[in-house]
Design an enzyme around this catalytic site. Structure first.
Site, PDB file in Angstrom:
ATOM      1  N   GLY A  59     -11.724 -15.528  25.691  1.00  0.00           N
ATOM      2  CA  GLY A  59     -12.581 -16.698  25.548  1.00  0.00           C
ATOM      3  C   GLY A  59     -13.627 -16.498  24.478  1.00  0.00           C
ATOM      4  O   GLY A  59     -13.838 -15.390  23.976  1.00  0.00           O
TER       5      GLY A  59
ATOM      6  N   PRO B  21     -17.383 -16.257  22.736  1.00  0.00           N
ATOM      7  CA  PRO B  21     -18.588 -15.532  23.188  1.00  0.00           C
ATOM      8  C   PRO B  21     -19.477 -16.419  24.045  1.00  0.00           C
ATOM      9  O   PRO B  21     -19.724 -17.584  23.718  1.00  0.00           O
ATOM     10  CB  PRO B  21     -19.279 -15.154  21.876  1.00  0.00           C
ATOM     11  CG  PRO B  21     -18.191 -15.143  20.851  1.00  0.00           C
ATOM     12  CD  PRO B  21     -17.231 -16.214  21.261  1.00  0.00           C
TER      13      PRO B  21
ATOM     14  N   THR C  84     -17.509 -11.404  30.999  1.00  0.00           N
ATOM     15  CA  THR C  84     -18.057 -10.244  31.713  1.00  0.00           C
ATOM     16  C   THR C  84     -18.567 -10.650  33.092  1.00  0.00           C
ATOM     17  O   THR C  84     -18.384  -9.925  34.074  1.00  0.00           O
ATOM     18  CB  THR C  84     -19.180  -9.606  30.889  1.00  0.00           C
ATOM     19  OG1 THR C  84     -18.694  -9.283  29.584  1.00  0.00           O
ATOM     20  CG2 THR C  84     -19.699  -8.352  31.552  1.00  0.00           C
TER      21      THR C  84
ATOM     22  N   GLU D  93     -33.089 -40.165   7.652  1.00  0.00           N
ATOM     23  CA  GLU D  93     -32.675 -40.133   9.059  1.00  0.00           C
ATOM     24  C   GLU D  93     -32.434 -41.540   9.585  1.00  0.00           C
ATOM     25  O   GLU D  93     -31.538 -41.747  10.431  1.00  0.00           O
ATOM     26  CB  GLU D  93     -33.742 -39.421   9.907  1.00  0.00           C
ATOM     27  CG  GLU D  93     -34.013 -37.983   9.496  1.00  0.00           C
ATOM     28  CD  GLU D  93     -32.764 -37.119   9.525  1.00  0.00           C
ATOM     29  OE1 GLU D  93     -31.835 -37.411  10.296  1.00  0.00           O
ATOM     30  OE2 GLU D  93     -32.720 -36.126   8.763  1.00  0.00           O
TER      31      GLU D  93
END
Length: 625
Positions: A212, A214, A219, A436
């Site tokens: 998968g 990060p 873990t 914007e």
């Protein structure tokens, strides 16, 4: 509590020996008056000395109290008489090279004797002390080689062992990856109820590879398996096997599997397997087998050799499965591959629910809104988001964390830290506001574009002077050509707005143009969405499946095709430019009104944007009427 083990230290022995010598020299050494050699010779002539002992370096003996008259001050003399309690005192003087001394002593009838110096202690210390120092330095250096403290332990495994539930993680702490969790829950069932599968002839899988991106929880999922199974959990990284000494990695692999089988049933977890299991033959070292390949060979042999009936399961995690050696992935070694994808909308909400368990929230807080505003976030990102929101609420002195804190946390995670110290001049602020506003108006004008959630002209991060935040209405896994064209229009909205209002352009659209060019290139050369280029694809797929690393594959098409691709990119961008210019020209008054609102307020929410658009549309209807 276990009694503390007492250890012997050579340092304590040396310190005690030195203290003993000092104590002896201070307490037991007799007091003697130091005389110069000339004074001693004068006293010999007067017959005031007796009982001399001649050493190589010193002369000691006794002298009559009246022999010191004229040599010492009266106060010192009276003090020596009171301390001696008699008529004689001890004295000492340094011996000089005087061949006639013995003749003078015999002439004065002075008794004298020599002394044989005992040098065994100094000789012993001259040999033992350097050896002790060497052994001490050697012991300190050897402890640096590994946790087992010793040179011979360098080949021991460096795995951290968590016994039973000491990992502190269960499946209740894992959310948003239900399919992967279900696969590994079956592994836990293998360890708890192995006879259920053995009676039908089934075998426990030897290894499970968790793949998968990060931060997706690889873990965490492995630790949850150990916490649920309640068995010893050996955890280490792939880089822990690789050392500069040849053969150390292979020795550690052997020791790891030996320990795991001794404590079976158990789980061995190797994180970042790609550091150890990279495909053989691609190493930059030319000729022979390097240390990493020897370690990999030993791992392959151990995977084949150990008995699964004892209940030892190997878990491994990686975000680069494409570079692993094919021998690792064949059945009989890593039998199962569990893929963890980025969570969807419901998955993000479940993950947020896990992370806010210990966070005090306001009554009106809605997790679904936060989940909808965080597309593409993985578990680690969402955990960081919750923490940033809690920290922001604490800085503001609030009693609970609310939506406003999460809004600020999202802005900080996505856009970067707010640069309050950066002061931009009014002209630049006006350009940013129109830029914007152009993005926002085009986004609201396109059917397939994501809706605008917020517009800001507050500088953030390293280079962002403003941003337009869009919120998707649902999770999408496929994109149509019409949707990509609408997204292309939104990217060009800021650049076109600057052209219309100022008749000039700025460098602020650099990132927008880069993303627009990449999108146009993918539409023509990868997705087959160009009539001129046809159905062929001209770009190799990305090599790193779960990392944002571009492909380094060589171009496999002709120069004529490259020119056609460039022409198609130019055509798509020019068409999008024309559509956006037409839209913003028709909405110029609305563009100006939105830009002025941004200059005044700096941040405009969706509610403010919709109110402005409603007023402008109502005013337009009245004008037409």
């Amino acid at each position: 509590m276990e009694p503390k083990q007492q250890t012997f230290s050579i340092g304590y022995f040396i310190a005690a020996l030195i203290a003993l010598f000092l104590l002896q020299s201070v307490l037991f050494a007799p007091h003697a008056e130091n005389l110069s050699y000339s004074e001693f010779k004068a006293l010999v002539k007067k017959g005031k000395v007796s009982n001399l002992v001649l050493d190589k370096q010193t002369i000691t003996g006794t002298l009559a109290a009246d022999g010191l008259e004229g040599l010492l001050a009266r106060e010192k003399l009276e003090e020596l008489k009171r301390a001696g309690g008699g008529g004689t005192h001890r004295f000492a003087t340094a011996r000089v090279d005087d061949p006639g001394l013995v003749s003078e002593l015999e002439a004065a009838n002075v008794k004298f004797a020599g002394r044989v110096e005992n040098t065994w202690l100094s000789t012993l210390l001259s040999w033992v002390l350097p050896a002790v120092v060497f052994v001490g330095v050697w012991a300190v250096l050897m402890r640096r080689f590994g946790p087992q403290q010793g040179l011979m332990a360098i080949g021991k495994s460096r795995a951290k062992v968590y016994v039973e539930r000491k990992t502190g993680v269960t499946f209740d702490d894992v959310a948003g990856i239900d399919e992967a969790r279900g696969e590994l829950m079956e592994v836990v069932d293998f360890l708890k109820n192995p006879d259920r599968y053995r009676r039908l002839g089934g075998k426990i899988p030897k290894g499970v590879l968790i793949v998968g991106a990060p931060g997706t929880g690889k873990t965490l999922l492995a630790k949850a398996v150990a916490g649920e199974a309640g068995v010893p959990f050996f955890s280490l990284s792939g880089s822990d096997f690789v050392e500069m000494f040849v053969g150390v990695g292979a020795a550690r692999v052997r020791d790891l599997f030996a320990q795991a089988q001794e404590k079976a049933p158990s789980i061995v977890f190797i994180d970042e397997l790609d550091a150890l299991g990279k495909a053989r033959g691609i190493s930059p070292i030319v000729g022979g087998h390097d240390e990493r390949e020897q370690t990999l060979n030993q791992l392959l042999a151990e995977l084949d050799g150990f008995d699964t009936q004892k209940g030892v399961i190997i878990l491994a995690a990686t975000n680069r499965p494409e570079i692993l050696d094919p021998a690792l992935l064949r059945p009989g070694r890593f039998d199962r591959q569990v893929v963890i994808d980025r969570p969807d909308l419901k998955g993000r909400e479940k993950i947020l629910r896990v992370h806010v368990r210990d966070v005090k929230l306001t009554p009106d807080f809605d997790l679904s809104v936060v989940a909808a505003r965080t597309p593409g976030f993985v578990g680690a990102d969402l955990a960081n988001l919750v923490n940033e929101a809690a920290l922001h609420a604490a800085r503001e002195g609030k009693d609970a964390v609310g939506m406003a804190d999460f809004d600020e946390a999202i802005d900080r995670v996505v856009g970067g830290l707010e640069r309050k110290s950066r002061v931009i001049n009014p002209k630049e602020k006006e350009i940013v506001a129109y830029h914007e506003a152009g993005h926002a108006l085009v986004a609201e004008s396109r059917e397939h574009a994501d809706r605008v959630a917020k517009i800001s002209v507050i500088p953030r991060g390293v280079a962002a002077l403003g941003y337009t935040q869009q919120q998707p209405t649902e999770d999408r896994y496929l994109m149509t050509r019409a949707e990509l064209l609408d997204r292309l229009d939104v990217l060009l909205g800021g650049r076109v707005a600057e052209e219309l209002i100022f008749g000039d352009i700025s460098t602020g659209a650099q990132d927008d143009l880069q993303r627009a060019t990449d999108m146009a290139r993918h539409m023509g050369a990868r997705y087959g969405m160009s009539e001129a280029l046809g159905l062929a694809t001209f770009e190799a797929p990305r090599q790193a499946l779960f990392l944002n690393v571009p492909s380094m594959a060589q171009r496999e098409y002709s120069e004529d095709t490259a020119r056609r691709i460039d022409a198609e990119i130019e055509k798509l961008l020019e068409a999008a430019h024309g559509r956006v210019r037409e839209t913003l020209t028709a909405k110029r008054d609305m563009l100006t009104a939105l830009a002025k609102m941004l200059i005044e307020k700096e941040v405009v929410s969706r509610d403010g944007l919709m109110a402005l658009l409603s007023d402008e549309r109502l005013r337009a209807r009245k004008t037409e009427a």
